[in-house]
Design a protein around this motif. Sequence first.
Motif, PDB file in Angstrom:
ATOM      1  N   UNK A 258       0.814  -1.212   0.000  1.00 27.77           N
ATOM      2  CA  UNK A 258       0.000   0.000   0.000  1.00 27.77           C
ATOM      3  C   UNK A 258       0.847   1.260   0.000  1.00 27.77           C
ATOM      4  N   UNK A 259       1.932   1.253   0.756  1.00 25.64           N
ATOM      5  CA  UNK A 259       2.826   2.418   0.775  1.00 25.64           C
ATOM      6  C   UNK A 259       3.475   2.606  -0.590  1.00 25.64           C
ATOM      7  N   UNK A 260       3.930   1.526  -1.187  1.00 26.78           N
ATOM      8  CA  UNK A 260       4.539   1.620  -2.518  1.00 26.78           C
ATOM      9  C   UNK A 260       3.536   2.136  -3.542  1.00 26.78           C
ATOM     10  N   UNK A 261       2.317   1.651  -3.475  1.00 25.25           N
ATOM     11  CA  UNK A 261       1.296   2.111  -4.411  1.00 25.25           C
ATOM     12  C   UNK A 261       0.990   3.597  -4.193  1.00 25.25           C
ATOM     13  N   UNK A 262       0.975   4.022  -2.934  1.00 31.62           N
ATOM     14  CA  UNK A 262       0.702   5.430  -2.615  1.00 31.62           C
ATOM     15  C   UNK A 262       1.744   6.353  -3.236  1.00 31.62           C
ATOM     16  N   UNK A 263       3.003   5.911  -3.216  1.00 30.42           N
ATOM     17  CA  UNK A 263       4.080   6.742  -3.747  1.00 30.42           C
ATOM     18  C   UNK A 263       4.463   6.373  -5.183  1.00 30.42           C
ATOM     19  N   UNK A 264       3.717   5.475  -5.798  1.00 24.30           N
ATOM     20  CA  UNK A 264       3.959   5.125  -7.191  1.00 24.30           C
ATOM     21  C   UNK A 264       5.277   4.423  -7.424  1.00 24.30           C
ATOM     22  N   UNK A 265       5.660   3.536  -6.507  1.00 22.91           N
ATOM     23  CA  UNK A 265       6.938   2.830  -6.588  1.00 22.91           C
ATOM     24  C   UNK A 265       6.673   1.341  -6.753  1.00 22.91           C
ATOM     25  N   UNK A 266       7.418   0.700  -7.656  1.00 24.42           N
ATOM     26  CA  UNK A 266       7.246  -0.740  -7.865  1.00 24.42           C
ATOM     27  C   UNK A 266       7.992  -1.550  -6.820  1.00 24.42           C
ATOM     28  N   UNK A 267       9.271  -1.226  -6.597  1.00 25.06           N
ATOM     29  CA  UNK A 267      10.103  -1.920  -5.616  1.00 25.06           C
ATOM     30  C   UNK A 267      10.684  -0.898  -4.654  1.00 25.06           C
ATOM     31  N   UNK A 268      10.927  -1.338  -3.421  1.00 25.91           N
ATOM     32  CA  UNK A 268      11.471  -0.414  -2.427  1.00 25.91           C
ATOM     33  C   UNK A 268      12.957  -0.145  -2.646  1.00 25.91           C
ATOM     34  N   UNK A 269      13.612  -0.968  -3.437  1.00 27.56           N
ATOM     35  CA  UNK A 269      15.027  -0.788  -3.717  1.00 27.56           C
ATOM     36  C   UNK A 269      15.522  -1.821  -4.707  1.00 27.56           C
ATOM     37  N   UNK A 270      16.836  -1.876  -4.881  1.00 28.69           N
ATOM     38  CA  UNK A 270      17.439  -2.819  -5.825  1.00 28.69           C
ATOM     39  C   UNK A 270      18.565  -3.612  -5.178  1.00 28.69           C
TER      40      UNK A 270
END
Length: 307
Positions: A258-270
Motif C-alpha cells: 500500500x505504501x509503494x502504491x501510494x508513492x507510485x513505486x514498484x520496488x522499495x530498492x534494488x
Amino acid sequence: MNVAMALFRRRDPAALAVADMDITAEERAAAAGLKAERRRTLELRLLTTLVLGPPVLALIYVGGPAFHLFGGVLAVLLLNEWRRLVDLKGGLWTAIGLALGAVLGAAAWMAGQGRFDVALALVATSAACAGFVHIQGARRRWLGAGVVYVGLPILALIWLRARPQGLELTLWLMLVVWATDIGAFVFGRAIGGFRLAPRISPNKTWAGLGGGMFSAAVVSMLITVLAGGREPSDLGWIAAAGAMLAVVEQIGDLVESGVKRHFGVKDSGRLLPGHGGLLDRLDGLLFAAPALVIMLLLTGGLIAEGL
C-alpha cells in the motif's frame, strides 16, 4: 491504396485468418517473453536466497554481539530504504536518514545488552524528532512512522533471540514467514479466485492467504514433532500460532504494498536481485516479529514450550 487494402482485408476471410494468426503469434511471443522474465526473476530470487540465507542463519545461530550488530546495520539499511520509498531524497535527507538509522543502531545494541527500556526510549525519541523535521505536507509523519516501522521489529528480533529458547523461537519465526510466502504463492497460483485486496495488491487472493496459513501451521507442527513434542496440546498451540502469524505476515506484506502504491513505486530498492529491496523481502517479518513478542507475553511463553 491503404484504404482499399484495409477494405479488402475486411472482406477477405483469408486475409482475416492471416491477421488472426499474426495477432496470435504476437500474443504468444509476449506470453513467452513474460514467462521467461518470470523464470529469470525466480532464478535470481533463488540465487539471492542461497547466497544470503546461510550467513543470516549463521548469525541467528551465533546470537550475541554479532547478531546485535547485524540488527543495527539492518536498521540503518531499512530506514534509508524507507526514506527513499517515501520520496525523501538528496544529500540532506540522506544525512538525516543515516543519523536516525544510527540512533536505531544504538537502540539495537542497547537491546542486546538487555536495556530494552533505553532501546524503546531511543526509538520513541527518534520517531518524535523525525516528526519535527521541517517537511512540507505530511512527509514528516511518514518519516516518523518509518522509524517505528523499522525500529520495533529490530528490537523484537533481538528480544526473541535473547529468550531462554531464543534460537528455536527465532528460527521458527523465520521458517513460518518463509512457509507463508511460499504457501501463499503456490496456492494463489494454483487456485486463484477472489482477490484479497485488489486495490493494494491485485495478485493476492484469499486462496493464497489460506494456503499461507495452512503451510505455516504444517511447518510449525513438523518443527514441534522434530523437537520432541508429541502432546496434542503442543501441536494445537503451535499450529494455531503459526496460522495467526501467517495472517499478520500477509498484513505486513499488504501494508508495504500500500505504501509503494501510494508513492507510485514498484520496488522499495534494488539491493536484492530478484526481490527488489530489503523492505520487499522483509515486509512480512517486520510485522510478524512484534506479533510473536506480543503472543509470548500474553500467553506467558506457552507457545515456546512446544518448541
